[in-house]
Design a protein around this motif. Sequence first.
Motif, PDB file in Angstrom:
ATOM      1  N   ILE A  32       0.841  -1.202   0.000  1.00  0.00           N
ATOM      2  CA  ILE A  32       0.000   0.000   0.000  1.00  0.00           C
ATOM      3  C   ILE A  32       0.876   1.251   0.000  1.00  0.00           C
ATOM      4  O   ILE A  32       0.621   2.211  -0.726  1.00  0.00           O
ATOM      5  N   ASP A  50      -1.889  -7.183  -6.398  1.00  0.00           N
ATOM      6  CA  ASP A  50      -2.941  -6.279  -6.881  1.00  0.00           C
ATOM      7  C   ASP A  50      -3.889  -5.955  -5.731  1.00  0.00           C
ATOM      8  O   ASP A  50      -4.131  -6.794  -4.857  1.00  0.00           O
ATOM      9  N   ASN A  51      -4.440  -4.754  -5.748  1.00  0.00           N
ATOM     10  CA  ASN A  51      -5.431  -4.319  -4.759  1.00  0.00           C
ATOM     11  C   ASN A  51      -5.019  -4.618  -3.314  1.00  0.00           C
ATOM     12  O   ASN A  51      -5.775  -5.252  -2.568  1.00  0.00           O
ATOM     13  N   GLU A  53      -5.022  -2.843  -0.697  1.00  0.00           N
ATOM     14  CA  GLU A  53      -5.943  -2.313   0.309  1.00  0.00           C
ATOM     15  C   GLU A  53      -7.071  -3.303   0.592  1.00  0.00           C
ATOM     16  O   GLU A  53      -7.388  -3.609   1.747  1.00  0.00           O
ATOM     17  N   HIS A  54      -7.680  -3.827  -0.476  1.00  0.00           N
ATOM     18  CA  HIS A  54      -8.779  -4.785  -0.319  1.00  0.00           C
ATOM     19  C   HIS A  54      -8.280  -6.105   0.262  1.00  0.00           C
ATOM     20  O   HIS A  54      -8.953  -6.713   1.107  1.00  0.00           O
ATOM     21  N   ARG A  55      -7.121  -6.527  -0.198  1.00  0.00           N
ATOM     22  CA  ARG A  55      -6.584  -7.797   0.297  1.00  0.00           C
ATOM     23  C   ARG A  55      -6.242  -7.719   1.778  1.00  0.00           C
ATOM     24  O   ARG A  55      -6.462  -8.677   2.529  1.00  0.00           O
TER      25      ARG A  55
END
Length: 91
Positions: A32, A50-51, A53-55
Amino acid sequence: MHDGLPGADLIESGLNDLRAGRETIAALLVAIGAPRLRTLGLEIPDNLPDNPEHRLYDLLARDDSDSAHSRYNAYLRRLVSYERAAECVRP
């Protein structure tokens, strides 16, 4: 790496985990913060998840969904605290 700064242990652990290909809380946190951490001179691997924040949120929710939001914010505060402190001691 700036040892002794707030959150330095978490950042160091995250860097080691990213290099080893492990998806941990610390690794996702470093992913992040990668753009700002690179600016501070840290060598961040290129192959970031990838992503992140969501992970990170999903990883925290798996452990305890009721506290995931507050723990997510606490980890982000530790990241920002490290980044700000590192900017102050940067040559």
